[in-house]
Design a protein around this motif. Sequence first.
Motif, PDB file in Angstrom:
ATOM      1  N   ALA A 116       7.410   0.499 -26.478  1.00 44.35           N
ATOM      2  CA  ALA A 116       8.093   1.762 -26.222  1.00 44.35           C
ATOM      3  C   ALA A 116       8.461   1.788 -24.753  1.00 44.35           C
ATOM      4  CB  ALA A 116       7.194   2.938 -26.581  1.00 44.35           C
ATOM      5  N   LEU A 117       9.702   1.381 -24.465  1.00 45.14           N
ATOM      6  CA  LEU A 117      10.167   1.277 -23.087  1.00 45.14           C
ATOM      7  C   LEU A 117      10.422   2.655 -22.485  1.00 45.14           C
ATOM      8  CD1 LEU A 117      11.064  -0.781 -20.889  1.00 45.14           C
ATOM      9  CD2 LEU A 117      13.381  -0.578 -21.825  1.00 45.14           C
ATOM     10  N   ILE A 118      10.956   3.569 -23.317  1.00 42.73           N
ATOM     11  CA  ILE A 118      11.265   4.931 -22.870  1.00 42.73           C
ATOM     12  C   ILE A 118      10.676   5.929 -23.847  1.00 42.73           C
ATOM     13  CG2 ILE A 118      13.106   6.605 -22.451  1.00 42.73           C
ATOM     14  CD1 ILE A 118      14.930   4.164 -21.825  1.00 42.73           C
ATOM     15  N   VAL A 119       9.911   6.879 -23.352  1.00 44.90           N
ATOM     16  CA  VAL A 119       9.464   8.029 -24.142  1.00 44.90           C
ATOM     17  C   VAL A 119      10.394   9.166 -23.763  1.00 44.90           C
ATOM     18  CG1 VAL A 119       7.551   9.562 -24.691  1.00 44.90           C
ATOM     19  CG2 VAL A 119       7.093   7.161 -24.109  1.00 44.90           C
TER      20      VAL A 119
ATOM     21  N   TYR B  74      17.746   7.280 -17.393  1.00 44.15           N
ATOM     22  CA  TYR B  74      17.399   8.428 -16.555  1.00 44.15           C
ATOM     23  C   TYR B  74      18.577   8.918 -15.721  1.00 44.15           C
ATOM     24  CZ  TYR B  74      12.632   8.158 -18.165  1.00 44.15           C
ATOM     25  OH  TYR B  74      11.515   8.174 -18.970  1.00 44.15           O
ATOM     26  N   GLU B  75      19.563   8.083 -15.482  1.00 46.54           N
ATOM     27  CA  GLU B  75      20.789   8.578 -14.865  1.00 46.54           C
ATOM     28  C   GLU B  75      21.527   9.502 -15.830  1.00 46.54           C
ATOM     29  OE1 GLU B  75      25.055   7.116 -12.949  1.00 46.54           O
ATOM     30  OE2 GLU B  75      23.319   5.771 -12.842  1.00 46.54           O
ATOM     31  N   VAL B  76      21.567   9.104 -17.106  1.00 47.78           N
ATOM     32  CA  VAL B  76      22.182   9.967 -18.121  1.00 47.78           C
ATOM     33  C   VAL B  76      21.404  11.267 -18.252  1.00 47.78           C
ATOM     34  CG1 VAL B  76      22.681  10.202 -20.586  1.00 47.78           C
ATOM     35  CG2 VAL B  76      23.231   8.062 -19.402  1.00 47.78           C
ATOM     36  N   MET B  77      20.068  11.188 -18.242  1.00 47.08           N
ATOM     37  CA  MET B  77      19.240  12.391 -18.353  1.00 47.08           C
ATOM     38  C   MET B  77      19.562  13.383 -17.237  1.00 47.08           C
ATOM     39  SD  MET B  77      17.187  12.353 -21.010  1.00 47.08           S
ATOM     40  CE  MET B  77      18.681  11.750 -21.800  1.00 47.08           C
ATOM     41  N   ALA B  78      19.724  12.876 -16.024  1.00 50.42           N
ATOM     42  CA  ALA B  78      20.004  13.756 -14.886  1.00 50.42           C
ATOM     43  C   ALA B  78      21.321  14.494 -15.080  1.00 50.42           C
ATOM     44  CB  ALA B  78      20.034  12.936 -13.598  1.00 50.42           C
TER      45      ALA B  78
ATOM     46  N   TRP C 169      13.241  14.965 -18.999  1.00 54.11           N
ATOM     47  CA  TRP C 169      14.446  14.690 -18.233  1.00 54.11           C
ATOM     48  C   TRP C 169      14.206  13.698 -17.108  1.00 54.11           C
ATOM     49  CZ3 TRP C 169      18.431  16.240 -20.855  1.00 54.11           C
ATOM     50  CH2 TRP C 169      18.400  17.444 -21.579  1.00 54.11           C
ATOM     51  N   LYS C 170      13.011  13.691 -16.590  1.00 50.68           N
ATOM     52  CA  LYS C 170      12.681  12.814 -15.467  1.00 50.68           C
ATOM     53  C   LYS C 170      11.593  11.833 -15.880  1.00 50.68           C
ATOM     54  CE  LYS C 170      13.724  16.426 -12.044  1.00 50.68           C
ATOM     55  NZ  LYS C 170      14.241  17.394 -13.061  1.00 50.68           N
ATOM     56  N   PRO C 171      11.589  10.643 -15.287  1.00 48.87           N
ATOM     57  CA  PRO C 171      10.550   9.676 -15.658  1.00 48.87           C
ATOM     58  C   PRO C 171       9.143  10.204 -15.434  1.00 48.87           C
ATOM     59  CG  PRO C 171      11.785   8.957 -13.700  1.00 48.87           C
ATOM     60  CD  PRO C 171      12.534  10.094 -14.306  1.00 48.87           C
ATOM     61  N   ALA C 172       8.957  11.041 -14.399  1.00 51.85           N
ATOM     62  CA  ALA C 172       7.623  11.605 -14.164  1.00 51.85           C
ATOM     63  C   ALA C 172       7.173  12.467 -15.342  1.00 51.85           C
ATOM     64  CB  ALA C 172       7.625  12.429 -12.881  1.00 51.85           C
ATOM     65  N   ASP C 173       8.134  13.147 -16.008  1.00 47.93           N
ATOM     66  CA  ASP C 173       7.802  13.963 -17.184  1.00 47.93           C
ATOM     67  C   ASP C 173       7.343  13.076 -18.342  1.00 47.93           C
ATOM     68  OD1 ASP C 173       8.701  16.143 -15.697  1.00 47.93           O
ATOM     69  OD2 ASP C 173      10.719  16.053 -16.549  1.00 47.93           O
TER      70      ASP C 173
ATOM     71  N   ARG D  87       3.253  -1.196 -28.212  1.00 44.32           N
ATOM     72  CA  ARG D  87       2.770  -0.999 -26.855  1.00 44.32           C
ATOM     73  C   ARG D  87       3.516   0.156 -26.183  1.00 44.32           C
ATOM     74  NH1 ARG D  87       0.364  -6.165 -25.783  1.00 44.32           N
ATOM     75  NH2 ARG D  87       0.936  -7.613 -27.469  1.00 44.32           N
ATOM     76  N   PHE D  88       2.778   1.061 -25.576  1.00 46.09           N
ATOM     77  CA  PHE D  88       3.359   2.111 -24.752  1.00 46.09           C
ATOM     78  C   PHE D  88       3.174   1.663 -23.296  1.00 46.09           C
ATOM     79  CE2 PHE D  88       2.762   4.178 -28.765  1.00 46.09           C
ATOM     80  CZ  PHE D  88       3.808   5.081 -28.854  1.00 46.09           C
ATOM     81  N   ASP D  89       4.146   0.899 -22.820  1.00 43.93           N
ATOM     82  CA  ASP D  89       4.084   0.297 -21.496  1.00 43.93           C
ATOM     83  C   ASP D  89       4.860   1.176 -20.518  1.00 43.93           C
ATOM     84  OD1 ASP D  89       4.229  -1.222 -19.216  1.00 43.93           O
ATOM     85  OD2 ASP D  89       4.792  -3.084 -20.225  1.00 43.93           O
ATOM     86  N   THR D  90       4.161   1.713 -19.546  1.00 44.89           N
ATOM     87  CA  THR D  90       4.784   2.648 -18.605  1.00 44.89           C
ATOM     88  C   THR D  90       5.346   1.970 -17.353  1.00 44.89           C
ATOM     89  OG1 THR D  90       2.641   3.058 -17.548  1.00 44.89           O
ATOM     90  CG2 THR D  90       3.268   4.515 -19.360  1.00 44.89           C
ATOM     91  N   THR D  91       5.310   0.644 -17.316  1.00 45.26           N
ATOM     92  CA  THR D  91       5.719  -0.094 -16.110  1.00 45.26           C
ATOM     93  C   THR D  91       7.101   0.311 -15.617  1.00 45.26           C
ATOM     94  OG1 THR D  91       4.386  -2.012 -16.759  1.00 45.26           O
ATOM     95  CG2 THR D  91       6.145  -2.382 -15.135  1.00 45.26           C
ATOM     96  N   TYR D  92       8.069   0.322 -16.525  1.00 45.99           N
ATOM     97  CA  TYR D  92       9.451   0.548 -16.116  1.00 45.99           C
ATOM     98  C   TYR D  92       9.734   2.026 -15.857  1.00 45.99           C
ATOM     99  CZ  TYR D  92      10.094  -4.328 -17.359  1.00 45.99           C
ATOM    100  OH  TYR D  92       9.986  -5.694 -17.411  1.00 45.99           O
ATOM    101  N   MET D  93       9.116   2.910 -16.615  1.00 43.96           N
ATOM    102  CA  MET D  93       9.259   4.338 -16.326  1.00 43.96           C
ATOM    103  C   MET D  93       8.632   4.662 -14.970  1.00 43.96           C
ATOM    104  SD  MET D  93       8.765   6.287 -20.016  1.00 43.96           S
ATOM    105  CE  MET D  93       7.157   5.572 -20.392  1.00 43.96           C
ATOM    106  N   GLN D  94       7.532   3.979 -14.652  1.00 41.26           N
ATOM    107  CA  GLN D  94       6.902   4.197 -13.347  1.00 41.26           C
ATOM    108  C   GLN D  94       7.805   3.693 -12.221  1.00 41.26           C
ATOM    109  OE1 GLN D  94       3.602   5.737 -12.887  1.00 41.26           O
ATOM    110  NE2 GLN D  94       4.735   5.992 -10.966  1.00 41.26           N
ATOM    111  N   MET D  95       8.466   2.575 -12.453  1.00 42.20           N
ATOM    112  CA  MET D  95       9.419   2.073 -11.456  1.00 42.20           C
ATOM    113  C   MET D  95      10.546   3.082 -11.226  1.00 42.20           C
ATOM    114  SD  MET D  95       9.640  -1.938 -12.606  1.00 42.20           S
ATOM    115  CE  MET D  95      10.844  -2.379 -11.370  1.00 42.20           C
ATOM    116  N   ALA D  96      11.005   3.691 -12.328  1.00 42.89           N
ATOM    117  CA  ALA D  96      12.057   4.704 -12.208  1.00 42.89           C
ATOM    118  C   ALA D  96      11.549   5.907 -11.420  1.00 42.89           C
ATOM    119  CB  ALA D  96      12.559   5.136 -13.579  1.00 42.89           C
ATOM    120  N   ALA D  97      10.344   6.336 -11.715  1.00 43.95           N
ATOM    121  CA  ALA D  97       9.755   7.487 -11.023  1.00 43.95           C
ATOM    122  C   ALA D  97       9.577   7.210  -9.530  1.00 43.95           C
ATOM    123  CB  ALA D  97       8.412   7.854 -11.660  1.00 43.95           C
ATOM    124  N   ASP D  98       9.286   5.947  -9.204  1.00 42.74           N
ATOM    125  CA  ASP D  98       9.052   5.568  -7.816  1.00 42.74           C
ATOM    126  C   ASP D  98      10.335   5.168  -7.087  1.00 42.74           C
ATOM    127  OD1 ASP D  98       6.369   5.993  -8.274  1.00 42.74           O
ATOM    128  OD2 ASP D  98       5.904   3.871  -8.616  1.00 42.74           O
TER     129      ASP D  98
END
Length: 348
Positions: free
Chosen positions: A100-103, A232-236, A274-278, A334-345
């Motif tokens: 699961a790349l994106i929740v 996340y660009e689309v979400m914004a 809407w945001k990766p932190a969410d 797998r719920f891997d948060t690696t890439y969402m965390q990169m987006a958040a950071d």
Amino acid sequence: MKRFSALLLSSLLLSTTAQAQDSFKVCWSIYAGWMPWAYGGESGIVKKWADKYDINIEVVQINDYIESINQYTVGEFDACTMTNMDALTIPAAGGVDSTALIVGDFSNGNDGIVLKGESELAAIEGQNVNLVELSVSHYLLARALDSVGLSEADVQVVNTSDADLVAAFSTDEVRNVVTWNPLLDEVAATPGAHRTFDSSQIPGHIKDLTIVNSETLADNPDFGKAVVGAWYEVMAILESDTDQGAKARASLGQAAGTDQAGYESQLKGMKMFWKPADSLAFINSDEAYQAMDSVRRFSFDHGLLGDGADSVDFIGIAMPGGKLMGSDANVKLRFDTTYMQMAADGKL
């Protein structure tokens, strides 16, 4: 519901070993939480992010939801939109290690039960219920029945394609349906129809995800970065109170067979991240963990974890923070948060 046998999947997967590549395909189907991929593709945002990493990403709409997952499962697509339950019971149960790349959100009213001529859910006892069998609609029905002291043994499930549900409900014979938006709004608008239960009563249980093949992701991390960056660009844009945001919501409403107001109404039936932190806050929560545990138990009880599944722990599900449900020797979701965390950071 169409299913592929484990034997067929195994023979297909033997010939499709993931490796480094420069072209990828993402499929999606009509649902408010997945339609941002349509905007991402048409607006050029996906191409922009793909170009950043010197790769090509094709975004493809598949009209039949279950068929889209089946095509992903046999390797026709590298990524696909689906719910957490379907990710578990189709690709994972078929032996395809998926991430699961994106929740993106969870359903918070966009999945529901509609009765014709009755306003109380308990009236469904002893009746036929039309839905996509063994889907999240089936799961919602089970949870709803439990809430009024009934069980699945008290109703008769009639398997009905999502493409046929609206037409079926317009007939005298079909009195009860379980479905998701935009179909839910259509059937609920029928004279004499009543929504008697919806997903807002089981928050966090129906998660909307963008799933990728785990081997493909491991061999092609730039694909993961481009997909998450574009999302996340689309979400914004979609969240924004701007002309661009309004036009984007209007275009997706039209593509879904409604309009801007209709699409915005569907968004209200979801808890959007809407945001990766969410996304990160939710998927790291105990609520998300317990909901996934409930889903896997329903899936095992209904024989959806594969022919060899002798217990609810047959398939391993890796959750964030090193948490694991099920077998550590057979992790397939797998719920891997690696890439969402990169987006958040801001590191994409």
